[in-house]
Design an enzyme around this catalytic site. Structure first.
Site, mmCIF file in Angstrom:
data_model
loop_
_atom_site.group_PDB
_atom_site.id
_atom_site.type_symbol
_atom_site.label_atom_id
_atom_site.label_comp_id
_atom_site.label_asym_id
_atom_site.label_seq_id
_atom_site.Cartn_x
_atom_site.Cartn_y
_atom_site.Cartn_z
ATOM 1 N N MET A 105 7.558 0.335 3.062
ATOM 2 C CA MET A 105 8.613 1.345 3.013
ATOM 3 C C MET A 105 9.925 0.849 2.411
ATOM 4 S SD MET A 105 7.026 3.961 3.957
ATOM 5 C CE MET A 105 8.321 5.193 4.211
ATOM 6 N N ARG A 106 9.863 -0.256 1.699
ATOM 7 C CA ARG A 106 11.069 -0.858 1.164
ATOM 8 C C ARG A 106 10.981 -0.909 -0.359
ATOM 9 N NH1 ARG A 106 14.785 -2.963 3.843
ATOM 10 N NH2 ARG A 106 13.759 -2.800 5.850
ATOM 11 N N ASP A 134 8.153 5.573 -8.170
ATOM 12 C CA ASP A 134 6.914 6.336 -8.425
ATOM 13 C C ASP A 134 6.756 6.717 -9.889
ATOM 14 O OD1 ASP A 134 6.441 6.192 -5.686
ATOM 15 O OD2 ASP A 134 7.457 8.085 -5.299
ATOM 16 N N ARG A 189 19.221 -7.738 0.511
ATOM 17 C CA ARG A 189 17.882 -7.327 0.104
ATOM 18 C C ARG A 189 17.302 -8.343 -0.881
ATOM 19 N NH1 ARG A 189 15.771 -2.532 -3.719
ATOM 20 N NH2 ARG A 189 17.505 -3.119 -5.024
ATOM 21 N N GLU A 218 -7.548 7.872 -0.619
ATOM 22 C CA GLU A 218 -6.804 6.630 -0.855
ATOM 23 C C GLU A 218 -7.679 5.414 -0.550
ATOM 24 O OE1 GLU A 218 -3.169 6.441 1.350
ATOM 25 O OE2 GLU A 218 -2.171 7.992 0.167
ATOM 26 N N HIS A 242 0.234 6.388 -4.159
ATOM 27 C CA HIS A 242 1.129 7.497 -3.826
ATOM 28 C C HIS A 242 0.297 8.734 -3.479
ATOM 29 C CE1 HIS A 242 4.933 9.670 -3.849
ATOM 30 N NE2 HIS A 242 4.284 10.657 -4.442
ATOM 31 N N SER A 268 -3.718 1.303 7.133
ATOM 32 C CA SER A 268 -5.095 1.793 6.942
ATOM 33 C C SER A 268 -5.584 1.479 5.525
ATOM 34 C CB SER A 268 -5.198 3.291 7.240
ATOM 35 O OG SER A 268 -4.519 4.051 6.266
ATOM 36 N N ASN A 296 0.991 0.247 -6.573
ATOM 37 C CA ASN A 296 1.334 1.095 -5.429
ATOM 38 C C ASN A 296 0.373 2.275 -5.375
ATOM 39 O OD1 ASN A 296 2.933 2.031 -3.222
ATOM 40 N ND2 ASN A 296 3.970 3.457 -4.603
ATOM 41 N N GLU A 322 11.687 2.268 -11.787
ATOM 42 C CA GLU A 322 11.952 3.612 -11.277
ATOM 43 C C GLU A 322 10.951 3.994 -10.184
ATOM 44 O OE1 GLU A 322 12.769 6.882 -14.073
ATOM 45 O OE2 GLU A 322 12.951 5.286 -15.570
#
Lengths: 199, 199
Positions: free
Chosen positions: B89-90, B144, B64, B173, B108, B12, B106, B142
């Site tokens: 989600m990674r 968030d 990864r 958002e 949050h 979204s 990002n 690190e």
């Protein structure tokens, strides 16, 4: 409803509470103002408002516990229902917090759980957040940790420094603290675990 | 300005970015949408917007690091300037973050540094805060933790549950992320230590 206000300094939140009581917004009586510093300006504000004052020096007591017991003795003598910390720079003893469980409130210049401790404004600026605020909360055994009663966000501006931000945070404090005390005095706050519901 | 949007689910926020680019609000081109799940609805949104898509499964890679290298190869091939995480989600590998230092952002669903991690909405309700919000930040090593670009407060209501609160947070958002990307694309963000200044 009788409240005690504990202060250490200028007492601008005390003034907001005095004004809120005088205007009838807060349905309560200030039974007592306590200061742990004899030269705190908060005592002048209390005197001018005709409020009973108690000034104590920790140096006159054998221990922090004795100091707190002397305060509790006075709170009981004056039938205090709610203890309001307003810039009080001393940690309450566990005995005090147990005795006045769910009846001690504090105001913190940040949106808890962010920026606990005594440098909340500075820490927020250092972290670089764009929003901080004010929290009124019940006091428990841990620092700045108890159930949240009210919070209000304050936007941080591009050109803010500690002084300008503190000024805007204080402005919100002087509205939020009387509102929280009013809700408590009206019996509208219900603590349910960590959450405080309004009834 | 070419941006890549990394997604894992519904997308979204991707949609809000697509709309912002289409309307001209964001002066940039979406060069690539990456999903680590082949069935993510975000890929449908990308297809419908005519955006180049890349779907990868971590299971098809040895590590990864290899997975992230494949993404980086594609970002480079398409000349990407900014990597936008939108429900991805990674965790990115340190190599990825070094390569795109100060160019990965990002969003949050909380006012960082409060409520880091994947259950920010639930954690805020559990804590009992009265104000939460949204944070757009640069991504560092690190979780968030990187410098904050924009934040917006969202009041928590008396009768909120995870669903109702999430809905209002999402609404903010979808405004805040396009705004942050617009500022980046216009070259208006300057990172100074932990603080992000607008120029």
């Amino acid at each position: 409803m009788k409240i005690a206000v504990l202060c250490s300094g200028n007492g601008s939140n005390l003034q907001a509470i005095i004004d809120g009581v005088k205007s009838g917004y807060i349905p309560a009586e200030i039974a007592l103002v306590v200061s742990d510093r004899k030269d705190a300006y908060a005592l002048v504000r209390a005197r001018e408002a005709g409020v009973y004052r108690l000034a104590l020096s920790i140096g006159d007591f054998k221990s922090r516990e004795d100091f707190d017991r002397e305060i509790m003795k006075n709170l009981k003598a004056r039938g205090v229902d709610l203890v309001v910390l307003a810039g009080y720079m001393r940690l309450l003893s566990p005995e005090f917090i147990r005795e006045y469980s769910d009846r001690v409130i504090n105001i913190h210049p940040a949106l808890l759980p962010s920026f606990k401790g005594t440098h909340a404004i500075r820490d927020a600026l250092k972290y670089g957040v764009k929003v901080t605020g004010v929290t009124v909360h019940f006091v428990d055994e841990e620092l700045d940790n108890g159930p949240v009663i009210l919070q209000k966000a304050v936007d941080i501006r591009e050109d803010d420094n500690e002084e300008t931000l503190l000024e805007r945070v204080h402005k919100e404090e002087h509205k939020l603290y009387p509102e929280a005390i009013k809700l408590f005095a009206e019996g509208k706050l219900k603590i349910d675990g960590r959450r405080v519901a309004r009834q």
